[in-house]
Design an enzyme around this catalytic site. Structure first.
Site, PDB file in Angstrom:
ATOM      1  N   ARG A  99     -24.242 -17.765 -17.890  1.00 46.10           N
ATOM      2  CA  ARG A  99     -25.514 -17.633 -17.178  1.00 46.10           C
ATOM      3  C   ARG A  99     -26.454 -16.742 -17.980  1.00 46.10           C
ATOM      4  O   ARG A  99     -26.045 -15.681 -18.482  1.00 46.10           O
ATOM      5  CB  ARG A  99     -25.308 -17.050 -15.782  1.00 46.10           C
ATOM      6  CG  ARG A  99     -24.507 -17.972 -14.879  1.00 46.10           C
ATOM      7  CD  ARG A  99     -24.362 -17.447 -13.473  1.00 46.10           C
ATOM      8  NE  ARG A  99     -23.481 -18.292 -12.691  1.00 46.10           N
ATOM      9  CZ  ARG A  99     -23.069 -18.037 -11.453  1.00 46.10           C
ATOM     10  NH1 ARG A  99     -23.483 -16.929 -10.854  1.00 46.10           N
ATOM     11  NH2 ARG A  99     -22.269 -18.861 -10.817  1.00 46.10           N
ATOM     12  N   ARG A 132     -22.344  -8.016 -14.091  1.00 47.83           N
ATOM     13  CA  ARG A 132     -23.281  -9.107 -14.363  1.00 47.83           C
ATOM     14  C   ARG A 132     -23.262  -9.415 -15.860  1.00 47.83           C
ATOM     15  O   ARG A 132     -23.880  -8.726 -16.656  1.00 47.83           O
ATOM     16  CB  ARG A 132     -24.694  -8.722 -13.898  1.00 47.83           C
ATOM     17  CG  ARG A 132     -25.648  -9.896 -13.767  1.00 47.83           C
ATOM     18  CD  ARG A 132     -26.981  -9.435 -13.204  1.00 47.83           C
ATOM     19  NE  ARG A 132     -26.849  -8.894 -11.865  1.00 47.83           N
ATOM     20  CZ  ARG A 132     -26.845  -9.631 -10.751  1.00 47.83           C
ATOM     21  NH1 ARG A 132     -26.962 -10.934 -10.824  1.00 47.83           N
ATOM     22  NH2 ARG A 132     -26.733  -9.058  -9.563  1.00 47.83           N
ATOM     23  N   GLU A 172     -20.592  -8.388  -3.959  1.00 48.11           N
ATOM     24  CA  GLU A 172     -20.197  -9.792  -3.852  1.00 48.11           C
ATOM     25  C   GLU A 172     -19.088 -10.122  -4.852  1.00 48.11           C
ATOM     26  O   GLU A 172     -19.162  -9.771  -6.027  1.00 48.11           O
ATOM     27  CB  GLU A 172     -21.397 -10.693  -4.115  1.00 48.11           C
ATOM     28  CG  GLU A 172     -21.052 -12.176  -4.081  1.00 48.11           C
ATOM     29  CD  GLU A 172     -22.092 -13.044  -4.762  1.00 48.11           C
ATOM     30  OE1 GLU A 172     -21.740 -14.167  -5.154  1.00 48.11           O
ATOM     31  OE2 GLU A 172     -23.242 -12.587  -4.941  1.00 48.11           O
ATOM     32  N   SER A 212     -18.701 -16.510  -3.222  1.00 49.81           N
ATOM     33  CA  SER A 212     -19.753 -17.157  -2.442  1.00 49.81           C
ATOM     34  C   SER A 212     -19.269 -18.557  -2.122  1.00 49.81           C
ATOM     35  O   SER A 212     -18.939 -19.325  -3.033  1.00 49.81           O
ATOM     36  CB  SER A 212     -21.058 -17.203  -3.250  1.00 49.81           C
ATOM     37  OG  SER A 212     -22.135 -17.630  -2.462  1.00 49.81           O
ATOM     38  N   ARG A 237     -15.055  -9.772 -11.576  1.00 44.93           N
ATOM     39  CA  ARG A 237     -15.337  -8.859 -10.460  1.00 44.93           C
ATOM     40  C   ARG A 237     -14.062  -8.465  -9.734  1.00 44.93           C
ATOM     41  O   ARG A 237     -13.964  -7.355  -9.201  1.00 44.93           O
ATOM     42  CB  ARG A 237     -16.359  -9.482  -9.515  1.00 44.93           C
ATOM     43  CG  ARG A 237     -17.726  -9.632 -10.159  1.00 44.93           C
ATOM     44  CD  ARG A 237     -18.818  -9.917  -9.162  1.00 44.93           C
ATOM     45  NE  ARG A 237     -20.111  -9.994  -9.831  1.00 44.93           N
ATOM     46  CZ  ARG A 237     -21.292  -9.944  -9.212  1.00 44.93           C
ATOM     47  NH1 ARG A 237     -21.337  -9.814  -7.895  1.00 44.93           N
ATOM     48  NH2 ARG A 237     -22.421 -10.012  -9.897  1.00 44.93           N
TER      49      ARG A 237
END
Length: 425
Positions: A261, A276, A348, A351, A390
């Site tokens: 990403r 991130r 988070e 999801s 994560r």
């Protein structure tokens, strides 16, 4: 992708749902385009019908030796023949404009999704697990990680910001987490293991909603392919252009892949540590189901992700995202947020979304009902089970010890040769 026929049937409901997502009403503009397209189609059909009728009349006029009439009719046929391609081109142009407009509109929210602007308006569903207590101030993972093999400096030296090199115990722990997640999903929850391509064509990225609107969030190769931002893209597109038998449903796929990403909209956010990254590993879940079962499957998929956190002994909470915090293709999304004691906050880690038939329409993915006529669009769902990086952060922070080592959760010990502690001794 939206069905213009449904917008025709109830434009007010369509606009109300868009407004709930924070958008502007669009039915009037869409229906105006639709009317232009339908008028052009009707004009082309009328011209073709008239041309066919005139061709019969020409034969009759020639049989009656009425050359003047035959010539007049032939002139009109020639005019219609020249006009038809123009009308067909107009239809294609208007249709393309309408399709582009529909493709840019996000999925409509499910009825139970709370309205809101951002994460502050998300709804807490439940909190699970026990937060650990420490006899010392808990550190963040980027302070503990280097002793385990999280090499931030070399990652940046090799590739730039938002890249990390994992060595030794950190690499072993990351691999153990990914394999543990895959084993649970395949052996306990019936997901089929897939090793998908990491690069996809435009059509695949369009099908799951990354294109055209979010191209800046992706990395593109020199030959025009896209690096996947998540295995959702590859796994969901397995049923692209397919007509499945109802008996084949549900299909459940899982994969552990690198994800890429650009984080174009995240400048300055989470620049430290693993939270991130431009490249990260994630275990993805995708379900292809009958429309009547998608809500049930959404709960099941989210529970599968929660089971991983339960097994690892991590405290977490489930949030129902508000309309302003949902992704483009989602009709409803649950976020799982894990407790990070070093940061003293929930973050988070998964999801899970139901996309109803939104992606299926973009992919033309359908099924043939066992009873009744006509093919129907499947419903698609996707979720993280979990984001490996994560989860690595969560294990490091929650299982840290005062000497800088990290205790290994019991379920991971078989994947690490029985090791109970990693890092400093």
């Amino acid at each position: 992708m939206h069905d213009i026929r449904l917008i025709r049937d109830d434009p007010a409901a369509f606009d109300a749902a868009l407004t709930k997502r924070g958008g502007e009403p669009q039915s009037a503009a869409l229906l105006a385009l639709d009317e232009r397209r339908r008028t052009t189609i009707a004009a082309a059909q009328d011209a073709q019908t008239r041309r066919n009728d005139l061709s019969k009349q020409i034969g009759q006029a020639k049989a009656a030796k009425d050359e003047a009439r035959a010539q007049s009719l032939m002139t009109e046929v020639a005019d219609l023949k020249a006009k038809l391609p123009e009308l067909e081109e107009q239809e294609r142009a208007i249709g393309a404009e309408l399709d582009a407009a529909l493709a840019a509109i996000p999925n409509l929210p499910a009825a139970d999704v709370p309205p809101g602007a951002d994460e502050a308006d998300n709804a807490l569903i439940h909190t699970r697990g026990q937060r650990p207590e420490f006899a010392f101030p808990p550190a963040e993972h980027d302070a503990i990680g280097p002793a385990l093999g999280l090499d931030f400096e070399t990652g940046v030296a090799l590739s730039g910001a938002r890249f990390t090199l994992l060595r030794g115990d950190a690499a072993r722990l990351s691999r153990a987490l990914g394999q543990f997640m895959l084993d649970r999903l395949t052996q306990e929850h019936g997901f089929e293991l897939v090793q998908p391509p990491l690069m996809v064509r435009d059509e695949a990225a369009f099908g799951t909603g990354q294109l055209p609107k979010f191209a800046e969030d992706l990395f593109r190769t020199t030959d025009g392919r896209w690096l996947i931002p998540t295995a959702e893209v590859s796994l969901t597109n397995i049923v692209r252009e397919a007509i499945l038998a109802e008996e084949e449903l549900p299909l459940r796929f899982t994969a552990l892949t690198p994800c890429f990403r650009s984080e174009a909209g995240a400048a300055g956010r989470d620049t430290r540590g693993l939270i991130r990254q431009h490249q990260f590993d994630k275990v993805e879940m995708v379900s292809i189901v009958h429309p009547d079962r998608s809500d049930e499957e959404h709960e099941r998929m989210t529970a599968c992700a929660e089971g991983v956190l339960d097994a690892l002994g991590l405290a977490y909470r489930r949030m129902l995202l508000c309309t302003g915090d949902m992704g483009f293709s989602a009709a409803r999304t649950y976020d799982l947020e894990v407790w990070l004691p070093g940061q003293d906050r929930y973050r988070e880690i998964s999801s899970c979304s139901t996309c109803t038939d939104f992606q299926a329409r973009r992919m033309n993915a359908r099924f043939r009902p066992a009873e009744g006529k006509g093919n129907r669009f499947v419903h698609t769902l996707n979720g993280s089970g979990l984001a490996v990086g994560r989860t690595l952060v969560a294990v490091i922070e929650n299982y840290q010890q005062q000497d800088g080592s990290v205790a290994v959760p019991a379920v991971l010990q078989p994947y690490l040769g029985g090791a109970t502690v990693l890092g400093a001794r």
